[in-house]
Design a protein around this motif. Structure first.
Motif, short mmCIF file in Angstrom:
data_model
loop_
_atom_site.label_atom_id
_atom_site.label_comp_id
_atom_site.label_asym_id
_atom_site.label_seq_id
_atom_site.Cartn_x
_atom_site.Cartn_y
_atom_site.Cartn_z
N THR A 65 7.36 2.40 -14.38
CA THR A 65 8.43 3.26 -14.90
C THR A 65 8.10 4.74 -14.78
O THR A 65 8.94 5.58 -15.14
N ASP A 66 6.92 5.06 -14.31
CA ASP A 66 6.47 6.45 -14.19
C ASP A 66 6.83 6.98 -12.80
O ASP A 66 6.15 6.68 -11.82
N ASP A 67 7.90 7.77 -12.70
CA ASP A 67 8.40 8.22 -11.41
C ASP A 67 7.34 8.98 -10.61
O ASP A 67 7.14 8.71 -9.42
N ASP A 68 6.70 9.95 -11.25
CA ASP A 68 5.76 10.80 -10.52
C ASP A 68 4.54 10.01 -10.05
O ASP A 68 4.10 10.15 -8.90
N LEU A 69 3.99 9.19 -10.93
CA LEU A 69 2.81 8.41 -10.56
C LEU A 69 3.16 7.39 -9.49
O LEU A 69 2.37 7.14 -8.56
N MET A 70 4.33 6.78 -9.57
CA MET A 70 4.74 5.84 -8.54
C MET A 70 4.93 6.54 -7.20
O MET A 70 4.59 5.99 -6.14
N GLU A 71 5.46 7.74 -7.22
CA GLU A 71 5.62 8.50 -5.97
C GLU A 71 4.26 8.78 -5.33
O GLU A 71 4.09 8.60 -4.11
N THR A 73 1.57 7.03 -5.83
CA THR A 73 1.02 5.74 -5.43
C THR A 73 1.60 5.29 -4.09
O THR A 73 0.87 4.76 -3.24
N ALA A 74 2.87 5.50 -3.88
CA ALA A 74 3.50 5.12 -2.61
C ALA A 74 2.85 5.88 -1.45
O ALA A 74 2.61 5.30 -0.37
N ARG A 75 2.56 7.14 -1.67
CA ARG A 75 1.89 7.92 -0.60
C ARG A 75 0.49 7.39 -0.35
O ARG A 75 0.04 7.31 0.81
N ARG A 76 -0.22 7.00 -1.42
CA ARG A 76 -1.57 6.45 -1.26
C ARG A 76 -1.54 5.12 -0.51
O ARG A 76 -2.40 4.87 0.36
N VAL A 77 -0.58 4.27 -0.85
CA VAL A 77 -0.48 2.98 -0.16
C VAL A 77 -0.27 3.19 1.34
O VAL A 77 -0.92 2.54 2.17
N THR A 78 0.62 4.10 1.69
CA THR A 78 0.89 4.36 3.11
C THR A 78 -0.35 4.91 3.80
O THR A 78 -0.66 4.52 4.93
N ARG A 79 -1.06 5.80 3.12
CA ARG A 79 -2.28 6.36 3.70
C ARG A 79 -3.36 5.30 3.86
O ARG A 79 -4.08 5.25 4.87
N ASP A 80 -3.50 4.41 2.87
CA ASP A 80 -4.58 3.42 2.87
C ASP A 80 -4.29 2.21 3.76
O ASP A 80 -5.19 1.70 4.44
N LEU A 81 -3.03 1.73 3.74
CA LEU A 81 -2.71 0.45 4.37
C LEU A 81 -1.61 0.53 5.43
O LEU A 81 -1.36 -0.45 6.12
N ARG A 123 12.89 3.15 -4.95
CA ARG A 123 13.07 4.55 -4.57
C ARG A 123 11.84 5.11 -3.84
O ARG A 123 11.95 5.74 -2.80
N VAL A 124 10.65 4.84 -4.40
CA VAL A 124 9.46 5.48 -3.83
C VAL A 124 9.00 4.81 -2.54
O VAL A 124 8.37 5.47 -1.69
N PHE A 125 9.32 3.52 -2.37
CA PHE A 125 8.87 2.82 -1.16
C PHE A 125 9.97 2.73 -0.09
O PHE A 125 9.70 2.27 1.02
N LEU A 126 11.17 3.17 -0.41
CA LEU A 126 12.25 3.06 0.56
C LEU A 126 11.99 3.85 1.84
O LEU A 126 12.31 3.35 2.94
N PRO A 127 11.40 5.05 1.78
CA PRO A 127 11.10 5.74 3.05
C PRO A 127 10.22 4.90 3.98
O PRO A 127 10.46 4.86 5.19
N GLY A 128 9.24 4.21 3.42
CA GLY A 128 8.39 3.35 4.24
C GLY A 128 9.13 2.16 4.78
O GLY A 128 8.94 1.76 5.94
N LEU A 129 9.99 1.57 3.96
CA LEU A 129 10.78 0.43 4.43
C LEU A 129 11.77 0.86 5.51
O LEU A 129 12.03 0.09 6.45
N LEU A 130 12.31 2.05 5.41
CA LEU A 130 13.20 2.55 6.46
C LEU A 130 12.44 2.74 7.76
O LEU A 130 12.94 2.41 8.84
N ALA A 131 11.21 3.24 7.66
CA ALA A 131 10.40 3.45 8.85
C ALA A 131 10.02 2.13 9.51
O ALA A 131 9.96 2.04 10.75
N SER A 132 9.76 1.11 8.71
CA SER A 132 9.34 -0.19 9.26
C SER A 132 10.50 -1.16 9.44
O SER A 132 10.30 -2.26 9.94
N ARG A 133 11.71 -0.73 9.02
CA ARG A 133 12.87 -1.64 9.00
C ARG A 133 12.48 -2.92 8.26
O ARG A 133 12.64 -4.04 8.74
N GLY A 134 11.97 -2.69 7.05
CA GLY A 134 11.36 -3.75 6.28
C GLY A 134 12.29 -4.49 5.34
O GLY A 134 13.51 -4.50 5.50
N TYR A 135 11.69 -5.09 4.30
CA TYR A 135 12.40 -6.03 3.42
C TYR A 135 11.97 -5.78 1.99
O TYR A 135 10.78 -5.72 1.68
N PHE A 136 12.95 -5.64 1.11
CA PHE A 136 12.73 -5.44 -0.32
C PHE A 136 13.20 -6.69 -1.04
O PHE A 136 14.34 -7.13 -0.86
#
Length: 296
Positions: A65-71, A73-81, A123-136
């Motif tokens: 529920t923490d918008d800033d921390l989730m944002e 975290t999403a950047r860290r996930v993309t950088r790491d994995l 919201r925070v992972f949608l940019p990555g899903l758009l880039a990968s044409r992924g699945y939520f």
């Protein structure tokens, strides 16, 4: 990318991954060759799950529920994995008891984790899903269409999560992002096991038809959901027979009301019906204000 296994080598994000279905999904997706980002608020428990995974994984301690921390975290996930191809909004908590005497803070927290937390995750992972044409994949519940008494926050949050996912699906389809909804019934998690520790909730469950009372192992439910990820399914039912309940949705509130009118007066005759507080070890950790896993 392997044609035999299109999930292999891709990145999956699972919220509420410290225990229960979230941990089961992490194991199932890792077993299918995916890199897994495990999100939750129990750092030590997340690490225990991650150490047993057969594929590369990372743990991220975060409140969904923490918008800033989730944002961040999403950047860290993309950088790491790498960019996520699969995001599963699984984090969920529940409480039981009469609405009129419920603790407003506890009631609101269920809505925040189950509904707002799912939206923040998307919201925070949608940019990555758009880039990968992924699945939520939104983990919902039969509570979305068969609302039960004494579970008002949980039922409202899951109905809201269902509607949110349907809206997101229509919005993102033309951009190549798939959105699925998982309708879960009774799954053998800490949270569901805690239901039977409370007399009123146990009694209400006992009045369900016998097939509707069956509890399914986490591993089986995780397999059903992982198969849906592979197919990019719009809906997945766990167990699959729940699909036949969808056409009956208009009748379910009437059936629930009829059953409740006969059961609740007898239960209330024994004294005031108590509130349960947040259910399960994850819920109690959240309630205590310490590590908040938000994992169902």
């Amino acid at each position: 990318m392997s044609h035999a296994n299109p999930l292999k080598g891709r990145t999956a994000v699972v919220t509420g991954a410290a225990r229960g279905l979230g941990a089961g999904l992490a194991r199932e997706l890792a077993g299918r060759g995916m890199r897994v980002a495990l999100l939750g608020r129990e750092a030590e428990t997340l690490e225990q799950v991650a150490r047993r995974l057969p594929a590369e994984s990372r743990c991220y301690e975060v409140d969904v529920t923490d918008d800033d921390l989730m944002e961040r975290t999403a950047r860290r996930v993309t950088r790491d994995l790498g960019e996520p191809s699969v995001v599963i909004a699984n984090a969920g908590i529940a409480e039981g008891g009469p609405f009129a005497t419920s603790d407003p803070r506890t009631w609101r927290r269920v809505i925040e984790v189950n509904l707002v937390g799912s939206a923040v995750t998307a919201r925070v992972f949608l940019p990555g899903l758009l880039a990968s044409r992924g699945y939520f994949l939104q983990v919902a519940s039969t509570a979305a269409f068969g609302s039960a008494p004494m579970m008002s926050a949980y039922c409202a949050s899951k109905a809201g999560a269902e509607s949110f996912a349907q809206s997101l699906r229509a919005e993102c389809a033309y951009q190549g992002v798939g959105v699925g909804i998982a309708y879960l019934h009774w799954t053998d998690t800490d949270m569901v096991r805690d239901v039977d520790a409370h007399d009123v909730l146990r009694e209400l469950r006992a009045h369900m038809p016998r097939p509707a009372r069956k509890v399914y192992p986490v591993e089986r439910v995780a397999t059903w959901l992982a198969d849906a990820v592979l197919r990019r399914s719009a809906t997945v039912y766990a167990p699959p027979w729940l699909r036949v309940a969808q056409p009956l949705r208009p009748l379910l509130p009437l059936l629930v009301a009829w059953t409740s009118a006969r059961t609740l007066p007898r239960l209330a005759a024994g004294g005031p019906l108590p509130a349960t507080g947040l259910l399960g070890p994850g819920g109690r950790a959240d309630e205590a204000g310490g590590d908040r896993p938000g994992g169902r």
